[in-house]
Write an enzyme that holds these catalytic residues in place. Structure first.
Site, short mmCIF file in Angstrom:
data_model
loop_
_atom_site.label_atom_id
_atom_site.label_comp_id
_atom_site.label_asym_id
_atom_site.label_seq_id
_atom_site.Cartn_x
_atom_site.Cartn_y
_atom_site.Cartn_z
N LYS A 1 -14.12 -4.54 -10.28
CA LYS A 1 -15.53 -4.69 -10.66
C LYS A 1 -15.90 -3.68 -11.74
CE LYS A 1 -16.97 -4.62 -6.19
NZ LYS A 1 -15.84 -5.13 -5.40
N ARG B 1 -23.66 -1.62 -4.80
CA ARG B 1 -22.81 -1.49 -3.59
C ARG B 1 -23.58 -0.70 -2.53
NH1 ARG B 1 -17.34 -1.51 -2.53
NH2 ARG B 1 -16.75 -0.24 -0.75
N SER C 1 -12.53 -5.06 -4.95
CA SER C 1 -11.91 -3.84 -5.51
C SER C 1 -12.61 -3.27 -6.73
CB SER C 1 -10.44 -4.10 -5.85
OG SER C 1 -10.31 -4.70 -7.13
N HIS D 1 -18.74 -5.25 3.37
CA HIS D 1 -18.63 -4.01 2.60
C HIS D 1 -19.91 -3.64 1.86
CE1 HIS D 1 -13.95 -4.17 2.30
NE2 HIS D 1 -14.40 -4.12 3.53
N GLU E 1 -5.20 7.45 -0.06
CA GLU E 1 -5.68 6.74 1.12
C GLU E 1 -4.68 6.71 2.28
OE1 GLU E 1 -6.86 2.65 0.52
OE2 GLU E 1 -7.65 2.52 2.55
N ASP F 1 -12.08 5.28 -3.63
CA ASP F 1 -12.64 3.96 -3.91
C ASP F 1 -13.52 3.95 -5.16
OD1 ASP F 1 -11.58 2.23 -1.96
OD2 ASP F 1 -12.88 3.09 -0.42
N THR G 1 -7.54 -4.28 -0.44
CA THR G 1 -6.37 -4.78 0.33
C THR G 1 -6.61 -6.21 0.81
OG1 THR G 1 -6.19 -2.52 1.11
CG2 THR G 1 -4.74 -4.11 2.13
N ILE H 1 -3.68 0.56 -3.23
CA ILE H 1 -4.19 -0.80 -3.43
C ILE H 1 -5.63 -0.77 -2.99
CG2 ILE H 1 -4.13 -3.22 -2.76
CD1 ILE H 1 -1.22 -3.09 -2.41
N ASP H 2 -6.52 -0.94 -3.93
CA ASP H 2 -7.93 -1.05 -3.59
C ASP H 2 -8.24 -2.54 -3.53
OD1 ASP H 2 -10.58 -0.17 -3.11
OD2 ASP H 2 -11.09 -0.69 -5.17
N ASP I 1 0.85 -1.20 0.00
CA ASP I 1 0.00 0.00 0.00
C ASP I 1 0.88 1.25 0.00
OD1 ASP I 1 -3.03 -0.66 0.56
OD2 ASP I 1 -1.91 -2.00 1.88
N ASP J 1 -6.07 5.38 -4.85
CA ASP J 1 -6.13 4.23 -3.93
C ASP J 1 -4.95 3.34 -4.34
OD1 ASP J 1 -6.71 2.10 -2.31
OD2 ASP J 1 -8.87 2.26 -2.62
N1 PPS Z 1 -17.48 -1.37 6.11
C1 PPS Z 1 -17.22 -1.05 4.85
N2 PPS Z 1 -18.23 -0.86 3.98
C2 PPS Z 1 -17.98 -0.55 2.71
N3 PPS Z 1 -16.74 -0.41 2.18
C3 PPS Z 1 -15.72 -0.59 3.03
C4 PPS Z 1 -15.89 -0.93 4.38
N4 PPS Z 1 -14.67 -1.05 4.95
C5 PPS Z 1 -13.78 -0.79 3.99
N5 PPS Z 1 -14.41 -0.52 2.83
C6 PPS Z 1 -13.86 -0.12 1.56
O1 PPS Z 1 -14.05 -1.13 0.56
C7 PPS Z 1 -12.91 -1.14 -0.27
C8 PPS Z 1 -12.76 -2.49 -0.92
O2 PPS Z 1 -13.63 -2.49 -1.97
P1 PPS Z 1 -14.67 -3.62 -2.22
O3 PPS Z 1 -15.71 -3.58 -1.17
O4 PPS Z 1 -15.15 -3.38 -3.60
O5 PPS Z 1 -13.82 -4.93 -2.17
S1 PPS Z 1 -14.17 -6.24 -1.43
O6 PPS Z 1 -14.86 -7.08 -2.39
O7 PPS Z 1 -15.02 -6.07 -0.31
O8 PPS Z 1 -12.87 -6.75 -1.01
C9 PPS Z 1 -11.81 -0.87 0.69
O9 PPS Z 1 -10.76 -0.31 -0.02
P2 PPS Z 1 -9.24 -0.65 0.44
O10 PPS Z 1 -9.10 -0.18 1.87
O11 PPS Z 1 -8.48 0.19 -0.50
O12 PPS Z 1 -9.05 -2.10 0.27
C10 PPS Z 1 -12.39 0.12 1.68
O13 PPS Z 1 -12.15 1.46 1.36
MG MG Z 2 -10.09 1.11 -1.56
MG MG Z 3 -7.98 0.62 3.07
MG MG Z 4 -6.57 0.92 -0.47
#
Ligand code: PPS
Ligand code: MG
Ligand code: MG
Ligand code: MG
Length: 396
Positions: free
Chosen positions: A299, A313, A296, A272, A109, A325, A177, A174-175, A80, A172
């Site tokens: 999608k 979402r 991430s 999420h 981020e 995101d 993670t 790494i989206d 990251d 982002d």
């Molecule tokens: N509670 C909650 N609800 C909604 N979204 C959240 C939540 N917690 C985190 N995040 C954010 O979701 C990002 C990951 O994206 P996705 O949800 O598309 O990926 S995943 O399928 O769930 O892994 C993830 O991005 P990264 O932190 O960059 O991985 C977060 O920003």
């Molecule tokens: Mg993200």
């Molecule tokens: Mg994150």
């Molecule tokens: Mg990230």
């Protein structure tokens, strides 16, 4: 849906670094597009390619000691930070527009706070080593070595609050993670805002299959992975293989207009997005295919090429979406002919700083299905609210 021989291919030909290891191939003789963001697109692709190389190297050697916990308990890896440092460094060094303006703004981020502590020093050393190894392996930036301080400064290049005026890169590093740590899908997602509007978006998706991941996609024996999606305002969305094995092609969202045949995608992580609600929306729409669940902004890329027709979402109550995101992913969809909106049918507003203020959730689909999907979303939300009301009155 992919389509060769389009104007955007010209933009990509211009946009890809002349001797980048991850460049696209072919397209000689295709005229350049008139995109006014071609320089921005070019530098964004270069930055995402370099950061993706670092992520791939780390994922290959992922060790548990390379993960640490942040306050929000999400795993944060050296990748990251390394990815953010590289994107920031490339943009600040190579972006002609930012250099000419003498100013650089990025909303990203990560920040370097944890790395500036004594405990963070071993990780900072590892990140600095990785950053330098990645630059050296790429070979297109000349002999350059970043110090630990350079790395910290580059990471903190992402501390801008953003806002409605001027240019702001949105990153982002790494989206997904969690997907990354699992060895699954993740994306390096870089957008550019101009006066609150997303005008450029690049998604590096190093693990995304080149073949369709949709239930209705053509059967393919090709197991290659690694796709980059790139879009700029008015110039369409293109995709190419990150290793250069496949030429750039323009992509378009699916033309499916009967929701029965509309496969939908959603978060892999149930935490999420409310999968009970999305299942209800799918039921109302008569969608029969099971959801495609991947991590991430991959999608958005998969949807932009027609693998899925709808993206749903709906975070759990209290969660606030961040602009990094969705910035790159949303323009990748809209420039492929799709629409991205909230449960009130409004386009996403990236002008409010680091957060997105939304009605309930995020929806993406094609223009044929927008009204039907929005109506189904609103019905499902109402049904849910009635159930909740009924439950609370039965407790009285
Ligand atoms: N509670 C909650 N609800 C909604 N979204 C959240 C939540 N917690 C985190 N995040 C954010 O979701 C990002 C990951 O994206 P996705 O949800 O598309 O990926 S995943 O399928 O769930 O892994 C993830 O991005 P990264 O932190 O960059 O991985 C977060 O920003
Ligand atoms: Mg993200
Ligand atoms: Mg994150
Ligand atoms: Mg990230």
């Amino acid at each position: 849906m992919v389509n060769e021989n389009t104007a955007q291919e010209g933009a990509l030909k211009f946009a890809v670094a002349p001797n980048s290891k991850m460049r696209s191939s072919g397209h000689e003789g295709v005229p350049s597009s008139a995109s006014s963001y071609k320089d921005d697109l070019a530098v964004a692709i270069r930055a995402v390619n370099l950061a993706s190389q670092l992520c791939q190297a780390v994922q290959r050697n992922l060790l548990s000691k390379e993960t640490q916990s942040k306050a929000d308990k999400s795993p944060v890896t050296v990748a990251d930070y390394g990815s953010q440092a590289l994107v920031s460094w490339v943009l600040q060094r190579e972006s002609p527009v930012d250099r000419a303006a003498g100013s650089f703004s990025m909303v990203a981020e990560e920040d370097s706070e944890d790395l500036r502590t004594e405990d963070g020093l071993p990780m900072l050393e590892r990140i600095t080593q990785l950053v330098n190894e990645t630059i050296a392996a790429d070979g297109t930036f000349g002999p350059v070595t970043l110090s630990k301080d350079d790395v910290l400064t580059a990471i903190d290049g992402g501390s801008s609050p953003g806002g409605p005026e001027g240019r702001h890169w949105v990153l982002d590093p790494i989206d997904g993670t969690r997907g990354f740590v699992r060895g699954d899908q993740y994306a390096v997602a870089l957008g550019l805002l101009e006066n609150g509007e997303v005008v450029v978006g690049v998604l590096g998706c190093p693990n995304l299959p080149l073949a369709s991941i949709g239930p209705n996609g053509p059967v393919s024996s090709d197991n290659s992975v690694g796709c980059l999606f790139a879009a700029s305002k008015g110039a369409g969305t293109i995709t190419h293989a990150m290793d250069g094995s496949r030429p750039a092609q323009r992509v378009f969202v699916s033309e499916v207009s009967d929701s029965k045949w509309a496969a939908f995608c959603e978060s892999y992580e149930a935490a999420h997005s409310r999968q009970d609600l999305t299942a209800n929306i799918a039921r109302i729409l008569g969608v029969s295919a099971p959801p495609i669940r991947i991590d991430s902004q991959c999608k958005y890329g998969a949807m932009a090429r027609g693998d899925a027709v709808i993206y749903l979402r709906f975070p759990h109550a209290g969660y606030r979406e961040k602009i990094w995101d969705h910035a790159a992913g949303s323009i990748v969809i809209t420039e492929a002919g799709g629409e991205v909106f909230d449960a009130a049918g409004k386009p996403l507003d990236f002008s409010k700083g680091r957060f997105l203020d939304l009605e309930h959730g995020i929806i993406a689909t094609n223009s044929h299905l927008k009204d039907a999907v929005l109506a189904a979303v609103q019905t499902a939300i109402k049904e849910q609210q009635n159930v909740t009301k009924g439950e609370s009155s039965s407790h009285l």
